[in-house]
Design a protein around this motif. Structure first.
Motif, PDB file in Angstrom:
ATOM      1  N   UNK A 193       0.810  -1.224  -0.031  1.00  0.00           N
ATOM      2  CA  UNK A 193       0.089   0.042   0.113  1.00  0.00           C
ATOM      3  C   UNK A 193       1.050   1.394  -0.026  1.00  0.00           C
ATOM      4  N   UNK A 194       2.208   1.109   0.104  1.00  0.00           N
ATOM      5  CA  UNK A 194       2.933   2.315   0.339  1.00  0.00           C
ATOM      6  C   UNK A 194       4.205   2.277  -0.647  1.00  0.00           C
ATOM      7  N   UNK A 195       4.186   2.239  -1.977  1.00  0.00           N
ATOM      8  CA  UNK A 195       5.298   2.249  -2.742  1.00  0.00           C
ATOM      9  C   UNK A 195       5.703   3.784  -3.056  1.00  0.00           C
ATOM     10  N   UNK A 196       6.774   3.894  -3.400  1.00  0.00           N
ATOM     11  CA  UNK A 196       7.372   5.066  -3.755  1.00  0.00           C
ATOM     12  C   UNK A 196       7.059   5.352  -5.041  1.00  0.00           C
ATOM     13  N   UNK A 197       6.512   6.708  -5.620  1.00  0.00           N
ATOM     14  CA  UNK A 197       5.912   7.037  -6.737  1.00  0.00           C
ATOM     15  C   UNK A 197       7.149   7.919  -7.278  1.00  0.00           C
ATOM     16  N   UNK A 198       7.447   7.676  -8.618  1.00  0.00           N
ATOM     17  CA  UNK A 198       8.373   8.499  -9.507  1.00  0.00           C
ATOM     18  C   UNK A 198       7.443   9.026 -10.808  1.00  0.00           C
ATOM     19  N   UNK A 199       7.965  10.281 -10.898  1.00  0.00           N
ATOM     20  CA  UNK A 199       7.395  11.082 -12.358  1.00  0.00           C
ATOM     21  C   UNK A 199       8.107  10.659 -13.348  1.00  0.00           C
ATOM     22  N   UNK A 200       7.506  10.139 -14.545  1.00  0.00           N
ATOM     23  CA  UNK A 200       8.167   9.822 -15.607  1.00  0.00           C
ATOM     24  C   UNK A 200       8.080  10.757 -16.639  1.00  0.00           C
ATOM     25  N   UNK A 201       9.232  11.344 -16.877  1.00  0.00           N
ATOM     26  CA  UNK A 201       9.086  12.458 -18.074  1.00  0.00           C
ATOM     27  C   UNK A 201       9.295  12.076 -19.497  1.00  0.00           C
ATOM     28  N   UNK A 202       8.833  12.725 -20.372  1.00  0.00           N
ATOM     29  CA  UNK A 202       8.976  12.103 -21.943  1.00  0.00           C
ATOM     30  C   UNK A 202       8.209  10.874 -22.102  1.00  0.00           C
ATOM     31  N   UNK A 203       7.125  10.574 -21.355  1.00  0.00           N
ATOM     32  CA  UNK A 203       6.249   9.511 -21.449  1.00  0.00           C
ATOM     33  C   UNK A 203       5.170   9.816 -22.237  1.00  0.00           C
ATOM     34  N   UNK A 204       4.699   8.746 -22.792  1.00  0.00           N
ATOM     35  CA  UNK A 204       3.181   8.992 -23.418  1.00  0.00           C
ATOM     36  C   UNK A 204       2.419   7.688 -23.356  1.00  0.00           C
ATOM     37  N   UNK A 205       0.946   7.575 -23.665  1.00  0.00           N
ATOM     38  CA  UNK A 205       0.332   6.586 -23.486  1.00  0.00           C
ATOM     39  C   UNK A 205       1.099   5.491 -24.408  1.00  0.00           C
ATOM     40  N   UNK A 206       1.565   5.715 -25.360  1.00  0.00           N
ATOM     41  CA  UNK A 206       1.926   4.340 -26.320  1.00  0.00           C
ATOM     42  C   UNK A 206       3.233   3.575 -25.493  1.00  0.00           C
ATOM     43  N   UNK A 207       4.204   4.715 -25.004  1.00  0.00           N
ATOM     44  CA  UNK A 207       5.451   4.197 -24.184  1.00  0.00           C
ATOM     45  C   UNK A 207       4.713   3.447 -23.005  1.00  0.00           C
ATOM     46  N   UNK A 208       3.612   3.949 -22.317  1.00  0.00           N
ATOM     47  CA  UNK A 208       3.242   3.389 -21.120  1.00  0.00           C
ATOM     48  C   UNK A 208       2.582   1.834 -21.251  1.00  0.00           C
ATOM     49  N   UNK A 209       2.045   1.742 -22.590  1.00  0.00           N
ATOM     50  CA  UNK A 209       1.541   0.570 -22.835  1.00  0.00           C
ATOM     51  C   UNK A 209       2.610  -0.352 -23.232  1.00  0.00           C
ATOM     52  N   UNK A 210       3.434  -0.091 -24.005  1.00  0.00           N
ATOM     53  CA  UNK A 210       4.593  -0.910 -24.194  1.00  0.00           C
ATOM     54  C   UNK A 210       5.414  -1.313 -22.983  1.00  0.00           C
ATOM     55  N   UNK A 211       5.656  -0.460 -22.100  1.00  0.00           N
ATOM     56  CA  UNK A 211       6.448  -0.788 -20.998  1.00  0.00           C
ATOM     57  C   UNK A 211       5.572  -1.483 -20.197  1.00  0.00           C
ATOM     58  N   UNK A 212       4.383  -1.423 -19.812  1.00  0.00           N
ATOM     59  CA  UNK A 212       3.644  -2.176 -19.049  1.00  0.00           C
ATOM     60  C   UNK A 212       3.357  -3.610 -19.522  1.00  0.00           C
ATOM     61  N   UNK A 213       3.649  -3.838 -20.963  1.00  0.00           N
ATOM     62  CA  UNK A 213       3.266  -4.989 -21.606  1.00  0.00           C
ATOM     63  C   UNK A 213       4.677  -6.060 -21.606  1.00  0.00           C
ATOM     64  N   UNK A 214       5.960  -5.438 -21.195  1.00  0.00           N
ATOM     65  CA  UNK A 214       6.948  -5.914 -21.268  1.00  0.00           C
ATOM     66  C   UNK A 214       7.009  -7.459 -20.534  1.00  0.00           C
TER      67      UNK A 214
END
Length: 398
Positions: A193-214
């Motif tokens: 319930x308490x992970x650390x959160x990091x901003x990901x700069x220069x990201x977009x929906x396509x990169x997010x989907x690609x990363x999450x599908x790795x």
């Protein structure tokens, strides 16, 4: 009918608590350790008494060491006694020789180190179980022992009354027990319930989907094999944002020092996002000190980051966690017993705090934890921002 100790299976760390009890009763001494976990031959405590929960879990049992007769007297404390000096409830439960305790300790240790490493739990040798029952032990892992005034916060695995040979003075100390011949022990646990959160700069929906599908070749998430390199390959910049549901974690860290959350976040980023080649705490802290994200004066930066991490590790040892509110009060302020791979039983006492802090700093690692279990490693989008949750634990080296 409740199972006897003969029929119970425990892991090596749990059996180690029984080993410590038997070893202390058999030798009558507890040696101190230096910062590298080596025995200090000239620094030891004479064991006068060990206090443990009774077999039924209700009362306390006292194990009184009598060196003059090379014997150990086992006796119950009075009902309701809550310290190590309670009046006796009756006659002795048993009297055994120190040599019998030594032999039982040796037999248990030999079995544990020879047992296959892959097994999670195991039974102890019959002769050890027989002896354990003779001295009122039904479970190798005793329930926490309360102490007068809650001096040890109810967290001590074992309470030992020691004697100073020079002046005859006695002192009761609560110890936490860890072993080095079982699975690596965790010092600081992750929380889903308490992970650390990091901003990901220069990201977009396509990169997010690609990363999450790795996935790696075996269909696993494979953080270090395929996920972590993704940031460099796609030029994604990651910086610390906050702790999710920070609440207790941020508050707890304020009792360690101001800025501790940011220092921990920098260490986690170095290990899990930048992909540091080392996982040991000392190495990661050295790398962060070179980057100096807190902008400390360069002449003292390395020393300040090291001290901050030592403070954090000691706080974790003393009871601080990610989610449970903590007020800075040490819950195990007596000491720490370590069972080495060769069976040597050594301790760090509160009086040896700096050596103990050095031991924690040099023998722990930032540990990868399950992405599925602890809810991290997938980029999220919130209010137009891309966030990466990262979770971690800190373990002792094997």
């Amino acid at each position: 009918m409740e199972k006897r100790i003969h029929d119970r299976e425990y892991n090596k760390g749990e059996w180690a608590e029984l080993y410590v009890l038997l070893q202390l009763l058999g030798t009558g001494v507890l040696y101190a350790a230096d910062g590298d976990l080596n025995r200090k031959e000239d620094s030891f405590l004479e064991v006068a008494k060990v206090v443990r929960r009774a077999a039924d879990g209700a009362g306390l049992m006292e194990y009184v060491v009598r060196p003059a007769s090379a014997a150990v007297e086992v006796r119950p404390c009075a009902a309701g006694a809550n310290d190590t000096g309670g009046a006796l409830a009756g006659d002795s439960f048993a009297v055994v020789s120190m040599e019998e305790c030594r032999r039982a300790a040796q037999a248990l240790f030999a079995y544990l180190v020879s047992h296959e490493s892959g097994a999670k739990t195991m039974r102890a040798p019959i002769e050890v179980c027989d002896f354990a029952e003779r001295i009122g032990v039904a479970n190798p892992k005793a329930q926490s022992v309360p102490h007068a005034g809650d001096a040890f916060g109810g967290k001590a695995d074992i309470v030992i009354e020691t004697r100073d040979a020079r002046n005859g003075m006695t002192n009761s100390t609560g110890f936490s027990v860890k072993s080095q011949f079982g699975s690596a022990a965790t010092l600081f646990n992750a929380s889903p319930t308490a992970p650390l959160l990091y901003w990901v700069a220069h990201c977009d929906d396509a990169l997010m989907a690609e990363f999450n599908g790795l996935r790696d070749a075996r269909g696993n998430r494979g953080w270090f094999r395929c996920c972590q390199p993704f940031f460099d390959e796609h030029g994604l910049r990651v910086s610390f944002a906050r702790a999710r549901h920070a609440g207790s974690f941020e508050r707890n860290l304020l009792f360690v020092r101001e800025g501790m959350l940011e220092i921990i976040a920098a260490c986690v980023r170095e290990r899990f996002i930048r992909g540091a080649a080392v996982s040991d705490v000392a190495g990661i802290v050295a790398s962060v000190a070179e980057q100096n994200p807190m902008r400390y004066p360069p002449a003292v930066a390395a020393a300040v980051y090291e001290k901050a991490m030592k403070d954090f590790l000691y706080a974790a040892f003393s009871g601080m966690s990610m989610t449970k509110p903590w007020d800075g009060v040490e819950q195990v302020n007596g000491g720490y017993i370590v069972v080495k791979p060769d069976g040597d039983v050594l301790c760090y006492h509160a009086n040896d705090r700096e050596e103990f802090r050095s031991y924690l700093f040099h023998t722990t690692v930032f540990e990868y934890v399950s992405a599925k279990k602890y809810g991290w490693s997938y980029i999220e989008k919130s209010d137009g921002e891309y966030l990466l949750p990262v979770n971690f634990s800190i373990r002792f080296k094997r």
